[in-house]
Enzyme design. Structure first.
Site, PDB file in Angstrom:
ATOM      1  N   LEU A 173      17.519   9.830  20.585  1.00 16.86           N
ATOM      2  CA  LEU A 173      18.150  11.042  20.041  1.00 16.86           C
ATOM      3  C   LEU A 173      19.570  11.230  20.468  1.00 16.86           C
ATOM      4  CD1 LEU A 173      14.765  13.015  20.647  1.00 16.86           C
ATOM      5  CD2 LEU A 173      15.531  11.971  18.622  1.00 16.86           C
ATOM      6  N   LYS A 200       4.549   7.066  29.244  1.00 17.80           N
ATOM      7  CA  LYS A 200       4.525   7.784  28.035  1.00 17.80           C
ATOM      8  C   LYS A 200       3.409   7.255  27.170  1.00 17.80           C
ATOM      9  CE  LYS A 200       8.003  10.239  27.928  1.00 17.80           C
ATOM     10  NZ  LYS A 200       8.025  11.802  27.791  1.00 17.80           N
ATOM     11  N   HIS A 217      22.070   8.247  28.249  1.00 18.64           N
ATOM     12  CA  HIS A 217      21.880   7.333  27.339  1.00 18.64           C
ATOM     13  C   HIS A 217      23.222   7.057  26.559  1.00 18.64           C
ATOM     14  CE1 HIS A 217      17.669   9.502  26.699  1.00 18.64           C
ATOM     15  NE2 HIS A 217      17.552   8.003  27.084  1.00 18.64           N
ATOM     16  N   TYR A 238       8.743   3.864  32.632  1.00 15.09           N
ATOM     17  CA  TYR A 238       8.918   5.181  31.881  1.00 15.09           C
ATOM     18  C   TYR A 238       7.789   4.772  30.458  1.00 15.09           C
ATOM     19  CZ  TYR A 238      11.274   8.306  28.515  1.00 15.09           C
ATOM     20  OH  TYR A 238      11.447   9.078  27.396  1.00 15.09           O
ATOM     21  N   ARG A 272      20.629  -0.078  17.028  1.00 15.88           N
ATOM     22  CA  ARG A 272      19.975   1.246  17.501  1.00 15.88           C
ATOM     23  C   ARG A 272      19.917   2.148  16.496  1.00 15.88           C
ATOM     24  NH1 ARG A 272      18.745  -1.861  20.837  1.00 15.88           N
ATOM     25  NH2 ARG A 272      18.881  -1.858  22.838  1.00 15.88           N
ATOM     26  N   SER A 278       8.275   8.005  23.329  1.00 17.47           N
ATOM     27  CA  SER A 278       9.573   7.414  22.991  1.00 17.47           C
ATOM     28  C   SER A 278       9.395   6.062  22.339  1.00 17.47           C
ATOM     29  CB  SER A 278      10.235   7.255  24.263  1.00 17.47           C
ATOM     30  OG  SER A 278      11.480   6.315  24.068  1.00 17.47           O
ATOM     31  N   SER A 279      10.181   5.505  21.631  1.00 21.39           N
ATOM     32  CA  SER A 279      10.246   4.297  20.987  1.00 21.39           C
ATOM     33  C   SER A 279       9.919   3.318  21.969  1.00 21.39           C
ATOM     34  CB  SER A 279      11.403   4.150  19.987  1.00 21.39           C
ATOM     35  OG  SER A 279      12.630   3.946  20.815  1.00 21.39           O
ATOM     36  N   CYS A 280      10.359   3.315  23.168  1.00 25.87           N
ATOM     37  CA  CYS A 280      10.146   2.324  24.142  1.00 25.87           C
ATOM     38  C   CYS A 280       8.604   1.766  24.477  1.00 25.87           C
ATOM     39  CB  CYS A 280      10.933   2.634  25.464  1.00 25.87           C
ATOM     40  SG  CYS A 280      10.217   3.795  26.289  1.00 25.87           S
TER      41      CYS A 280
HETATM   42  N1  LIG Z   1      16.892  11.881  24.712  1.00 29.47           N
HETATM   43  C1  LIG Z   1      16.296  10.930  23.956  1.00 29.47           C
HETATM   44  O1  LIG Z   1      16.957  10.119  23.410  1.00 29.47           O
HETATM   45  C2  LIG Z   1      14.685  10.860  23.682  1.00 29.47           C
HETATM   46  C3  LIG Z   1      14.434   9.664  22.595  1.00 29.47           C
HETATM   47  C4  LIG Z   1      12.996   9.688  22.724  1.00 29.47           C
HETATM   48  C5  LIG Z   1      12.056  10.519  23.197  1.00 29.47           C
HETATM   49  N2  LIG Z   1      12.558  11.637  23.993  1.00 29.47           N
HETATM   50  C6  LIG Z   1      11.408  12.460  24.749  1.00 29.47           C
HETATM   51  O2  LIG Z   1      12.244  13.694  24.385  1.00 29.47           O
HETATM   52  C7  LIG Z   1      11.678  14.533  25.708  1.00 29.47           C
HETATM   53  C8  LIG Z   1      12.884  15.337  26.191  1.00 29.47           C
HETATM   54  O3  LIG Z   1      13.824  14.277  26.324  1.00 29.47           O
HETATM   55  P1  LIG Z   1      15.508  15.120  26.586  1.00 29.47           P
HETATM   56  O4  LIG Z   1      16.413  14.081  26.034  1.00 29.47           O
HETATM   57  O5  LIG Z   1      15.533  16.385  26.118  1.00 29.47           O
HETATM   58  O6  LIG Z   1      15.511  15.301  27.901  1.00 29.47           O
HETATM   59  P2  LIG Z   1      16.386  16.107  29.031  1.00 29.47           P
HETATM   60  O7  LIG Z   1      17.381  16.574  28.242  1.00 29.47           O
HETATM   61  O8  LIG Z   1      16.540  15.453  30.233  1.00 29.47           O
HETATM   62  O9  LIG Z   1      15.544  17.308  29.115  1.00 29.47           O
HETATM   63  C9  LIG Z   1      14.412  17.242  30.056  1.00 29.47           C
HETATM   64  C10 LIG Z   1      14.067  18.555  30.428  1.00 29.47           C
HETATM   65  O10 LIG Z   1      12.829  18.495  31.329  1.00 29.47           O
HETATM   66  C11 LIG Z   1      12.958  19.186  32.462  1.00 29.47           C
HETATM   67  N3  LIG Z   1      12.174  18.721  33.367  1.00 29.47           N
HETATM   68  C12 LIG Z   1      12.018  17.330  33.796  1.00 29.47           C
HETATM   69  N4  LIG Z   1      11.026  17.150  34.785  1.00 29.47           N
HETATM   70  C13 LIG Z   1      10.346  18.314  34.976  1.00 29.47           C
HETATM   71  C14 LIG Z   1       9.526  18.698  36.209  1.00 29.47           C
HETATM   72  N5  LIG Z   1       8.881  17.987  36.792  1.00 29.47           N
HETATM   73  N6  LIG Z   1       9.255  20.004  36.148  1.00 29.47           N
HETATM   74  C15 LIG Z   1       9.979  21.024  34.920  1.00 29.47           C
HETATM   75  N7  LIG Z   1      10.737  20.496  34.179  1.00 29.47           N
HETATM   76  C16 LIG Z   1      11.109  19.351  34.384  1.00 29.47           C
HETATM   77  C17 LIG Z   1      14.176  19.110  32.941  1.00 29.47           C
HETATM   78  O11 LIG Z   1      14.583  20.049  33.692  1.00 29.47           O
HETATM   79  P3  LIG Z   1      16.352  20.181  34.385  1.00 29.47           P
HETATM   80  O12 LIG Z   1      17.079  20.444  33.226  1.00 29.47           O
HETATM   81  O13 LIG Z   1      16.121  20.890  35.665  1.00 29.47           O
HETATM   82  O14 LIG Z   1      16.349  18.517  34.702  1.00 29.47           O
HETATM   83  C18 LIG Z   1      14.851  19.133  31.634  1.00 29.47           C
HETATM   84  O15 LIG Z   1      15.224  20.506  31.331  1.00 29.47           O
HETATM   85  C19 LIG Z   1      11.234  13.617  26.727  1.00 29.47           C
HETATM   86  O16 LIG Z   1       9.467  13.467  26.725  1.00 29.47           O
HETATM   87  C20 LIG Z   1      11.595  12.300  26.400  1.00 29.47           C
HETATM   88  O17 LIG Z   1      10.890  11.285  26.458  1.00 29.47           O
HETATM   89  C21 LIG Z   1      13.786  11.530  24.305  1.00 29.47           C
END
Ligand SMILES: NC(=O)c1ccc[n+]([C@@H]2O[C@H](COP(=O)([O-])OP(=O)(O)OC[C@H]3O[C@@H](n4cnc5c(N)ncnc54)[C@H](OP(=O)(O)O)[C@@H]3O)[C@@H](O)[C@H]2O)c1
Length: 315
Positions: free
Chosen positions: A167, A141, A180, A137, A210, A108-110
Site C-alpha cells: 500500500l 498475520k 516500505h 510478521y 511489486r 498482508s500478502s506476505c
Molecule cells: N503499509 C502497507 O504496505 C501494508 C500492506 C499490507 C497490509 N498492511 C496492513 O495494514 C495495517 C496498517 O498498516 P499501516 O501501513 O497503516 O501501518 P502504520 O502506518 O505503521 O500504522 C499502524 C498504526 O498502528 C498503531 N499501532 C502499532 N502498534 C500499536 C500498539 N501496540 N497499540 C496501539 N497502536 C499501535 C501505530 O501507532 P503509532 O502511530 O503510535 O506508531 C500506527 O498508528 C497493518 O495490519 C498492516 O499489516 C499494510
C-alpha cells in the site's frame, strides 16, 4: 453499514487507519471509538479489555499493527512477531468476550508462500515456506486470520480478514531505513532533487516485481467487505497488475523532477522475486481499484510535501 453503528477503529493515526477514518466519515459513519497508542497499547490485554468494555462497539476494525520494510523486519523480528501476535489475539479474543458481532482483521500478502504460483490466490495459504525476511510478521498475520476464521466457525461471529497488497498514500511512514520501498524511494528522490545530487543509489537489482494499491482504494475495499452479509473468511485486496522496482523508481523520478542518474546497490536484499495477488474473489463481489499508479504517486508526493511543510511527516 448503518451510519449509527458503533465502530472501534484501531490504528487511526496510521496510513491505513487514517484512510479508513476518512472513508468512514465520508459515509457518515461518525459513531467511532478511537485511541492513540499512547492512550491504549493493544499489546496490553487488560487495557484492551477495559477499552472494549467502556466503548461497547458493534464493529471492530483492526487497522493497527507493527509494520515496516525489509530492514525493520530483519532488525526487530522478536518485536514484530510479539506485538502483532499479542495485539491481534487481544483484539479478536476480547472483542468476542465483549459480544462484538463483526470484526475486520488486516493481514498482508506476505502470508503466502515464497514460491507460490503467481498471482497469489487465497487457496495458496499454508502450502509452502514463507519469505524468510518477514516470516515473524507473516506468522503473526496468519495467526490473526486463523483466529478470525475459527472464532467465526465456533461462535458464529462475523470475524473476517482482508489481505492487502503493498500500500501507499497519505500518512505513510517515510523512515529512511524502516519504511516500505515506495515511501522510501519518494523521500530519497525528493531529498536528492532538493540537494541537487548527481545520482540516487537504490537497494537491490531493480528487477523484483511489486504490486501497489493506493490506500484510499484499500479503505473502500474494506468498507465494501464490511457491507457484505457473508464475506469470505479471508480475501485478497490488490491492484491487479505489477511493476518492477526499476519502473516505479522511474515514475517517482519523473514525479519528483529528479534529473540525475539511478544507481543500484546489489549488495542489498531484493526480497521476494515477485508478489502479485489474485483479486478475482473481491472483484466478483463488485469492488475494483479506482486510483492508477502514476496518479496515486503524484497525489502521494503532494501529501508528502504537505506533511513535510506541516512538520507531520512520519519517520
Ligand atoms: N503499509 C502497507 O504496505 C501494508 C500492506 C499490507 C497490509 N498492511 C496492513 O495494514 C495495517 C496498517 O498498516 P499501516 O501501513 O497503516 O501501518 P502504520 O502506518 O505503521 O500504522 C499502524 C498504526 O498502528 C498503531 N499501532 C502499532 N502498534 C500499536 C500498539 N501496540 N497499540 C496501539 N497502536 C499501535 C501505530 O501507532 P503509532 O502511530 O503510535 O506508531 C500506527 O498508528 C497493518 O495490519 C498492516 O499489516 C499494510
Amino acid at each position: 453499514m448503518n451510519p449509527s453503528t458503533k465502530i472501534f477503529l484501531t490504528g487511526h493515526r496510521g496510513m491505513v487507519g487514517s484512510a479508513m477514518h476518512r472513508a468512514l466519515l465520508a459515509k457518515g459513519c461518525d459513531n467511532l471509538a478511537l485511541r492513540t497508542r499512547q492512550e491504549l497499547d493493544l499489546c496490553d490485554a487488560a487495557a484492551v479489555h477495559a477499552a472494549l468494555g467502556a466503548e461497547k462497539p458493534e464493529v471492530v476494525i483492526v487497522g493497527a499493527a507493527r509494520v515496516g520494510g525489509i530492514h525493520a523486519n530483519n532488525t526487530y523480528p522478536a518485536e514484530f512477531i510479539h506485538e502483532n501476535l499479542a495485539s491481534a489475539h487481544n483484539l479478536i479474543h476480547l472483542s468476542w468476550k465483549h459480544g462484538v458481532k463483526r470484526l475486520l482483521f488486516l493481514g498482508s500478502s506476505c502470508i503466502y508462500p515464497r514460491e507460490a504460483a503467481q498471482p497469489l490466490t487465497e487457496a495458496s495459504l499454508l502450502t509452502g515456506p514463507l519469505e524468510p525476511t518477514n516470516e515473524p510478521y507473516a506468522i503473526a498475520k496468519i495467526a490473526g486470520l486463523k483466529l478470525c476464521q475459527y472464532y467465526r466457525k465456533q461462535y458464529g461471529v462475523l470475524y473476517h480478514s482482508a489481505m492487502p497488497t503493498n500500500l501507499y498514500g497519505p500518512g505513510d511512514n517515510y523512515h529512511p531505513e524502516n519504511s516500505h520501498v515506495l515511501p522510501a524511494l519518494l523521500r530519497r528522490f525528493h531529498e536528492a532533487t532538493q540537494n541537487g545530487a548527481p545520482d540516487v543509489t537504490l537497494w537491490g537489482t531493480g528487477s523484483p516485481l511489486r504490486e501497489f494499491l493506493h490506500v484510499d482504494d484499500l479503505a473502500a475495499g474494506c468498507l465494501h467487505l464490511l457491507g457484505l452479509d457473508n464475506p469470505p473468511d479471508w480475501v485478497n485486496i490488490g491492484y491487479g497488475s505489477d511493476v518492477t522496482i526499476k519502473e516505479v523508481a522511474e515514475i517517482i523520478r519523473d514525479v519528483t523532477g529528479f534529473q540525475g542518474e539511478l544507481k543500484w546497490d546489489t549488495s542489498r536484499p531484493d526480497g521476494t522475486p515477485r508478489k502479485l495477488m489474485s483479486s478475482d474473489i473481491i472483484r466478483d463481489t463488485g469492488w475494483e481499484p479506482k486510483i492508477g499508479l502514476r496518479e496515486g504517486i503524484e497525489q502521494t508526493y503532494q501529501s508528502f510535501k504537505d506533511e513535510l511543510a506541516a512538520g507531520t511527516l512520519r519517520g
